[in-house]
Design an enzyme around this catalytic site. Sequence first.
Site, mmCIF file in Angstrom:
data_model
loop_
_atom_site.group_PDB
_atom_site.id
_atom_site.type_symbol
_atom_site.label_atom_id
_atom_site.label_comp_id
_atom_site.label_asym_id
_atom_site.label_seq_id
_atom_site.Cartn_x
_atom_site.Cartn_y
_atom_site.Cartn_z
ATOM 1 N N ASP A 18 0.833 -1.220 0.000
ATOM 2 C CA ASP A 18 0.000 0.000 0.000
ATOM 3 C C ASP A 18 0.858 1.258 0.000
ATOM 4 O O ASP A 18 1.966 1.263 0.542
ATOM 5 C CB ASP A 18 -0.917 -0.021 1.248
ATOM 6 C CG ASP A 18 -2.039 0.999 1.134
ATOM 7 O OD1 ASP A 18 -2.372 1.401 -0.002
ATOM 8 O OD2 ASP A 18 -2.580 1.394 2.182
ATOM 9 N N GLY A 19 0.315 2.317 -0.592
ATOM 10 C CA GLY A 19 0.989 3.625 -0.560
ATOM 11 C C GLY A 19 1.490 4.106 -1.916
ATOM 12 O O GLY A 19 2.149 5.147 -1.996
ATOM 13 N N ARG A 22 -0.007 7.688 -2.809
ATOM 14 C CA ARG A 22 0.594 8.776 -2.027
ATOM 15 C C ARG A 22 2.048 9.012 -2.435
ATOM 16 O O ARG A 22 2.517 10.144 -2.449
ATOM 17 C CB ARG A 22 0.497 8.459 -0.521
ATOM 18 C CG ARG A 22 -0.877 8.816 0.053
ATOM 19 C CD ARG A 22 -1.114 8.148 1.372
ATOM 20 N NE ARG A 22 -1.328 6.718 1.212
ATOM 21 C CZ ARG A 22 -1.209 5.832 2.187
ATOM 22 N NH1 ARG A 22 -0.852 6.223 3.386
ATOM 23 N NH2 ARG A 22 -1.459 4.555 1.958
ATOM 24 N N TRP A 23 2.756 7.958 -2.782
ATOM 25 C CA TRP A 23 4.149 8.088 -3.244
ATOM 26 C C TRP A 23 4.180 8.998 -4.469
ATOM 27 O O TRP A 23 5.026 9.884 -4.576
ATOM 28 C CB TRP A 23 4.695 6.698 -3.574
ATOM 29 C CG TRP A 23 6.132 6.654 -3.994
ATOM 30 C CD1 TRP A 23 7.214 6.447 -3.183
ATOM 31 C CD2 TRP A 23 6.642 6.789 -5.341
ATOM 32 N NE1 TRP A 23 8.367 6.452 -3.933
ATOM 33 C CE2 TRP A 23 8.053 6.661 -5.258
ATOM 34 C CE3 TRP A 23 6.053 7.003 -6.583
ATOM 35 C CZ2 TRP A 23 8.873 6.748 -6.382
ATOM 36 C CZ3 TRP A 23 6.868 7.085 -7.707
ATOM 37 C CH2 TRP A 23 8.264 6.956 -7.599
ATOM 38 N N HIS A 35 1.933 3.365 -9.096
ATOM 39 C CA HIS A 35 1.698 1.928 -9.322
ATOM 40 C C HIS A 35 2.852 1.321 -10.123
ATOM 41 O O HIS A 35 3.273 0.202 -9.871
ATOM 42 C CB HIS A 35 0.367 1.704 -10.036
ATOM 43 C CG HIS A 35 -0.834 2.130 -9.213
ATOM 44 N ND1 HIS A 35 -0.988 1.757 -7.901
ATOM 45 C CD2 HIS A 35 -1.903 2.904 -9.514
ATOM 46 C CE1 HIS A 35 -2.126 2.279 -7.432
ATOM 47 N NE2 HIS A 35 -2.685 2.980 -8.388
ATOM 48 N N SER A 63 -7.795 -5.414 -4.775
ATOM 49 C CA SER A 63 -8.874 -5.989 -3.965
ATOM 50 C C SER A 63 -10.212 -5.864 -4.708
ATOM 51 O O SER A 63 -10.340 -5.072 -5.654
ATOM 52 C CB SER A 63 -8.968 -5.256 -2.619
ATOM 53 O OG SER A 63 -9.523 -3.963 -2.797
ATOM 54 N N LEU A 129 10.772 -20.155 -5.227
ATOM 55 C CA LEU A 129 9.800 -19.302 -4.517
ATOM 56 C C LEU A 129 8.399 -19.452 -5.103
ATOM 57 O O LEU A 129 8.217 -19.413 -6.321
ATOM 58 C CB LEU A 129 10.244 -17.831 -4.664
ATOM 59 C CG LEU A 129 9.259 -16.775 -4.142
ATOM 60 C CD1 LEU A 129 9.273 -16.728 -2.612
ATOM 61 C CD2 LEU A 129 9.600 -15.386 -4.707
ATOM 62 N N ILE A 192 -6.474 -4.652 7.873
ATOM 63 C CA ILE A 192 -6.309 -5.858 7.053
ATOM 64 C C ILE A 192 -6.942 -5.677 5.667
ATOM 65 O O ILE A 192 -6.611 -6.387 4.735
ATOM 66 C CB ILE A 192 -6.962 -7.076 7.772
ATOM 67 C CG1 ILE A 192 -6.438 -7.244 9.206
ATOM 68 C CG2 ILE A 192 -6.782 -8.373 7.013
ATOM 69 C CD1 ILE A 192 -5.020 -7.709 9.343
ATOM 70 N N SER A 193 -7.868 -4.732 5.554
ATOM 71 C CA SER A 193 -8.523 -4.431 4.271
ATOM 72 C C SER A 193 -8.996 -5.680 3.512
ATOM 73 O O SER A 193 -8.783 -5.804 2.303
ATOM 74 C CB SER A 193 -7.614 -3.585 3.377
ATOM 75 O OG SER A 193 -7.330 -2.350 3.978
ATOM 76 N N GLU A 204 1.864 -12.992 12.560
ATOM 77 C CA GLU A 204 2.440 -11.806 13.209
ATOM 78 C C GLU A 204 2.266 -10.612 12.263
ATOM 79 O O GLU A 204 2.611 -10.697 11.084
ATOM 80 C CB GLU A 204 3.933 -12.033 13.492
ATOM 81 C CG GLU A 204 4.218 -13.188 14.435
ATOM 82 C CD GLU A 204 3.680 -12.946 15.848
ATOM 83 O OE1 GLU A 204 3.698 -11.790 16.313
ATOM 84 O OE2 GLU A 204 3.240 -13.933 16.488
HETATM 85 C C1 IPE Z 1 -5.448 -2.682 0.027
HETATM 86 O O1 IPE Z 1 -5.118 -1.336 -0.144
HETATM 87 C C2 IPE Z 1 -5.461 -3.390 -1.295
HETATM 88 C C3 IPE Z 1 -4.179 -3.462 -2.001
HETATM 89 C C4 IPE Z 1 -3.018 -3.018 -1.598
HETATM 90 C C5 IPE Z 1 -4.228 -4.122 -3.263
HETATM 91 P P1 IPE Z 1 -6.238 -0.209 -0.195
HETATM 92 O O2 IPE Z 1 -5.516 1.085 -0.361
HETATM 93 O O3 IPE Z 1 -7.259 -0.528 -1.213
HETATM 94 O O4 IPE Z 1 -6.894 -0.307 1.258
HETATM 95 P P2 IPE Z 1 -7.835 0.705 2.043
HETATM 96 O O5 IPE Z 1 -8.983 1.031 1.142
HETATM 97 O O6 IPE Z 1 -7.020 1.924 2.337
HETATM 98 O O7 IPE Z 1 -8.219 -0.025 3.293
HETATM 99 C C1 IPE Z 2 -1.880 0.201 -3.304
HETATM 100 O O1 IPE Z 2 -1.595 1.547 -3.330
HETATM 101 C C2 IPE Z 2 -2.123 -0.374 -4.664
HETATM 102 C C3 IPE Z 2 -3.523 -0.724 -4.952
HETATM 103 C C4 IPE Z 2 -4.492 -0.686 -4.101
HETATM 104 C C5 IPE Z 2 -3.827 -1.175 -6.301
HETATM 105 P P1 IPE Z 2 -2.723 2.631 -3.271
HETATM 106 O O2 IPE Z 2 -3.162 2.960 -4.650
HETATM 107 O O3 IPE Z 2 -3.821 2.222 -2.353
HETATM 108 O O4 IPE Z 2 -1.944 3.870 -2.643
HETATM 109 P P2 IPE Z 2 -2.514 4.924 -1.609
HETATM 110 O O5 IPE Z 2 -2.983 4.173 -0.406
HETATM 111 O O6 IPE Z 2 -3.617 5.660 -2.306
HETATM 112 O O7 IPE Z 2 -1.341 5.800 -1.324
HETATM 113 MG MG MG Z 3 -4.131 2.488 -0.372
#
Ligand code: IPE
Ligand code: IPE
Ligand code: MG
Length: 246
Positions: A18-19, A22-23, A35, A63, A129, A192-193, A204
């Site tokens: 995730d992130g 924002r990056w 992405h 997701s 792996l 956990i989303s 853990e």
């Molecule tokens: C969870 O991240 C799904 C993936 C990283 C693929 P999200 O960015 O969608 O999660 P929420 O919506 O912040 O919980």
């Molecule tokens: C996770 O990064 C990748 C996917 C959910 C596909 P995000 O796109 O959720 O990035 P943020 O949380 O908006 O920074």
């Molecule tokens: Mg996200």
Amino acid sequence: MNAEKKNTRPNHVAIIMDGNGRWAEKRGLPRIAGHRAGVKALRKLIEFAVEINLNVITVYAFSRENWQRPEREVSLLMDLFMSSLQSEVQDLHKNNVKLKFIGEKSSFSKKLQESINNAEALTSSNTGLCLNVAVNYSGRWDILQACRSLINKTSTNLDLKDINEEDINKNLSLVGFNEPDLFIRTGGEQRISNYLLWQLAYTELYFTDTLWPDFDADQFKLAIEWFEGRQRRFGKTSEQVKKVVQ
Ligand code: IPE
Ligand code: IPE
Ligand code: MG
């Protein structure tokens, strides 16, 4: 870190990458650039995992809830998914990586489904792996589909008390894999989303503020070291499970 070792290295690591958005936003770039950087980070992490002989990594790539994002982001993500799969699969194969995709694949375009099936078939005999990629995945969906397939396979006069946890296990998407030992979520959120809800029961949980494109081998090592210092009790007392791993 000099924490006392209580665990050996994790066998199975589950990651919420995730992130990315924002990056990119921090750099004044479109979200898709995040992405793309995320794919590069994953590639490097896999190289490192192969190098250290890690057994299983399961990453969350998309997701079921992510369909609710703006149409343009979803469509760019699908394109990126397709192009990454095509450009990476040969290298993964060369590195003896076995690919598996979990999630409801029927929602994807025929072309993408074909690429997924081809990648799984090509790498199916690999012994290195195991890389599981969760796409259009949801933990609740996984449990639901396991129940449906269990009922479908079972005779109508089944005694309900004969259904046990192992029957559910055998019908989940990650059948045949041990539950994740270590869960890593980047990007600062501590949730956990709807990821591997059933399988994370005793995993853990490690959270880091690092945004996914910045998560590198050193960060991964930190997470593994943190894991090695955890005492896993599975409901027992600390005394019962006390043993120092050399
Ligand atoms: C969870 O991240 C799904 C993936 C990283 C693929 P999200 O960015 O969608 O999660 P929420 O919506 O912040 O919980
Ligand atoms: C996770 O990064 C990748 C996917 C959910 C596909 P995000 O796109 O959720 O990035 P943020 O949380 O908006 O920074
Ligand atoms: Mg996200």
